[in-house]
Scaffold this motif. Structure first.
Motif, short mmCIF file in Angstrom:
data_model
loop_
_atom_site.label_atom_id
_atom_site.label_comp_id
_atom_site.label_asym_id
_atom_site.label_seq_id
_atom_site.Cartn_x
_atom_site.Cartn_y
_atom_site.Cartn_z
N SER A 16 -7.06 -12.45 23.28
CA SER A 16 -7.82 -11.23 22.98
C SER A 16 -7.32 -10.64 21.68
CB SER A 16 -7.60 -10.22 24.11
OG SER A 16 -6.22 -9.91 24.21
N CYS A 17 -7.98 -9.55 21.27
CA CYS A 17 -7.58 -8.89 20.02
C CYS A 17 -6.76 -7.63 20.28
CB CYS A 17 -8.82 -8.54 19.20
SG CYS A 17 -9.65 -7.04 19.74
N ASP A 18 -6.49 -7.30 21.52
CA ASP A 18 -5.74 -6.10 21.93
C ASP A 18 -6.58 -4.83 21.92
OD1 ASP A 18 -3.70 -7.98 21.80
OD2 ASP A 18 -2.21 -6.54 21.12
N VAL A 60 -6.27 -6.71 33.30
CA VAL A 60 -6.12 -7.95 32.55
C VAL A 60 -7.12 -7.96 31.40
CG1 VAL A 60 -6.25 -10.47 32.63
CG2 VAL A 60 -5.32 -9.22 34.57
N GLU A 61 -6.58 -8.06 30.19
CA GLU A 61 -7.42 -8.17 28.99
C GLU A 61 -7.34 -9.61 28.49
OE1 GLU A 61 -6.99 -5.69 25.00
OE2 GLU A 61 -5.80 -7.53 24.93
N GLY A 62 -8.47 -10.15 28.04
CA GLY A 62 -8.45 -11.45 27.38
C GLY A 62 -9.03 -12.57 28.23
N GLY A 87 -12.86 -5.71 29.47
CA GLY A 87 -13.37 -6.16 28.19
C GLY A 87 -14.12 -7.49 28.25
N ALA A 88 -14.94 -7.70 27.23
CA ALA A 88 -15.80 -8.89 27.18
C ALA A 88 -15.00 -10.19 27.25
CB ALA A 88 -16.64 -8.86 25.90
N CYS A 89 -13.83 -10.22 26.62
CA CYS A 89 -13.03 -11.47 26.66
C CYS A 89 -12.70 -11.83 28.10
CB CYS A 89 -11.74 -11.31 25.87
SG CYS A 89 -11.96 -10.94 24.14
N ALA A 90 -12.29 -10.83 28.88
CA ALA A 90 -11.87 -11.08 30.26
C ALA A 90 -13.05 -11.25 31.21
CB ALA A 90 -10.97 -9.93 30.73
N TRP A 139 -16.76 -4.00 31.62
CA TRP A 139 -17.30 -4.76 30.50
C TRP A 139 -17.24 -3.94 29.22
CZ3 TRP A 139 -20.16 -9.63 30.78
CH2 TRP A 139 -20.09 -10.24 32.04
N GLY A 140 -17.44 -4.63 28.10
CA GLY A 140 -17.51 -3.94 26.81
C GLY A 140 -16.56 -4.54 25.81
N CYS A 141 -16.88 -4.38 24.55
CA CYS A 141 -16.02 -4.89 23.47
C CYS A 141 -15.94 -3.84 22.39
CB CYS A 141 -16.59 -6.20 22.92
SG CYS A 141 -15.64 -6.92 21.56
S1 SF4 Z 1 -13.30 -7.42 24.55
FE1 SF4 Z 1 -13.41 -7.04 22.34
S2 SF4 Z 1 -12.01 -5.32 21.96
FE2 SF4 Z 1 -11.53 -6.14 24.02
S3 SF4 Z 1 -9.87 -7.59 23.65
FE3 SF4 Z 1 -11.79 -8.76 23.59
S4 SF4 Z 1 -12.37 -8.82 21.40
FE4 SF4 Z 1 -10.84 -7.20 21.66
#
Ligand code: SF4
Ligand code: SF4
Ligand code: SF4
Length: 269
Positions: A16-18, A60-62, A87-90, A139-141
């Motif tokens: 992920s991008c944090d 959990v992110e990512g 988040g969208a990654c997870a 959800w969401g990014c």
């Molecule tokens: S969902 Fe978007 S903002 Fe969240 S970690 Fe992934 S890339 Fe980054």
């Protein structure tokens, strides 16, 4: 003197991008208030390092993009009472899952990295729920801090968080925003995207690009026709769907259907 045991929380990072972890830090004063009610055991971005701590709620992110991450998510699940992917990654695999589309993992890796032999990633990026049981998804990014706090508060009060699956259009209309698709011919994904962001992009005159993933009952077929009516070529329609949530089934299928009708005559995406 009696001491109250506070619920324990962990925030884990995968590929992920944090940015979604920042939704915690962006809570600012509310995060400080929250720490009076919970015990944050692991959150590397905030300097707390105890990944194998037993916790009540693990965020959990990512995405799952490496073999190490697949092994690690099982450890997180084992040590957590509730697991919430953020988040969208997870939740869908995120931008990383674009590599799933054309099975070009090796070619892209070799083109991007100077020493590709050091990169140990899997051919596909997958959402957390592909590998372990997930109790709730945000959800969401990135995700919205307000939604995050609401989910934490619900769990602390012992009730399930409310899942928002309505369409962005509903929120947009409730706020009496001017529709950018009707007035400006912008290819807005609001009619098929789940709400929760407060119709952020239309409120700034921009079209929604679907970062919250598919809503309930997304009529992607009709929207694809509407986009074609706005003058988008099939490849451009496909790109609308195959972006941040390209691996979410409704967007994935809509994107591939649009691509299958592409004759290669033009690209206005
Ligand atoms: S969902 Fe978007 S903002 Fe969240 S970690 Fe992934 S890339 Fe980054
Ligand atoms: S601007 Fe987008 S989200 Fe708002 S009503 Fe129009 S299509 Fe729906
Ligand atoms: S309007 Fe669409 S793209 Fe913009 S934040 Fe909301 S869901 Fe994401």
């Amino acid at each position: 003197m009696s001491t109250t045991v506070k619920p324990r929380i962990a925030v884990h990072k995968f590929s992920s991008c944090d940015g979604c972890q920042l939704a915690f830090l962006n809570l600012g004063g509310e995060l400080i208030e929250l720490t009076r009610r919970v015990d944050i055991r692991h959150f590397l971005e905030a300097g707390l390092d105890d990944p194998d701590a037993d916790v009540d709620i693990a965020f959990v992110e990512g995405s799952l993009s490496t073999q190490d991450e697949i092994e690690r998510i099982h450890r997180v699940r084992k040590h957590s009472r509730y697991l919430i992917s953020i988040g969208a990654c997870a939740t869908s695999g995120g931008l990383q899952a674009l590599r799933n589309l054309d099975n070009q993992h090796d070619q892209w890796r070799d083109a991007i990295y100077a020493k590709p032999e050091f990169i140990k990633t899997l051919n596909h990026a997958r959402p957390i729920a592909d590998e372990v049981r997930v109790d709730f998804e945000l959800w969401g990014c990135p995700i919205n801090s307000r939604q995050l706090l609401a989910a934490v508060n619900s769990l602390l009060f012992g009730v399930p968080p409310i899942e928002e699956r309505d369409k962005v259009c509903m929120e947009c209309k409730r706020q009496q925003r001017v529709c950018v698709m009707v007035t400006d011919n912008k290819p807005c994904l609001g009619p098929v995207t789940r709400t929760g962001c407060g119709a952020l992009c239309p409120s700034f005159g921009r079209d929604c690009y679907g970062c919250y993933g598919p809503s309930d009952n997304p009529n992607t077929e009709s929207l694809s026709k509407r986009f074609a009516g706005l003058g988008l070529m099939p490849d451009a329609v496909a790109r609308r769907f195959l972006m941040i949530n390209s691996a979410a089934p409704a967007f994935h299928d809509a994107g591939l259907i649009a691509r299958s009708t592409d004759t290669g005559d033009g690209d206005n995406g």
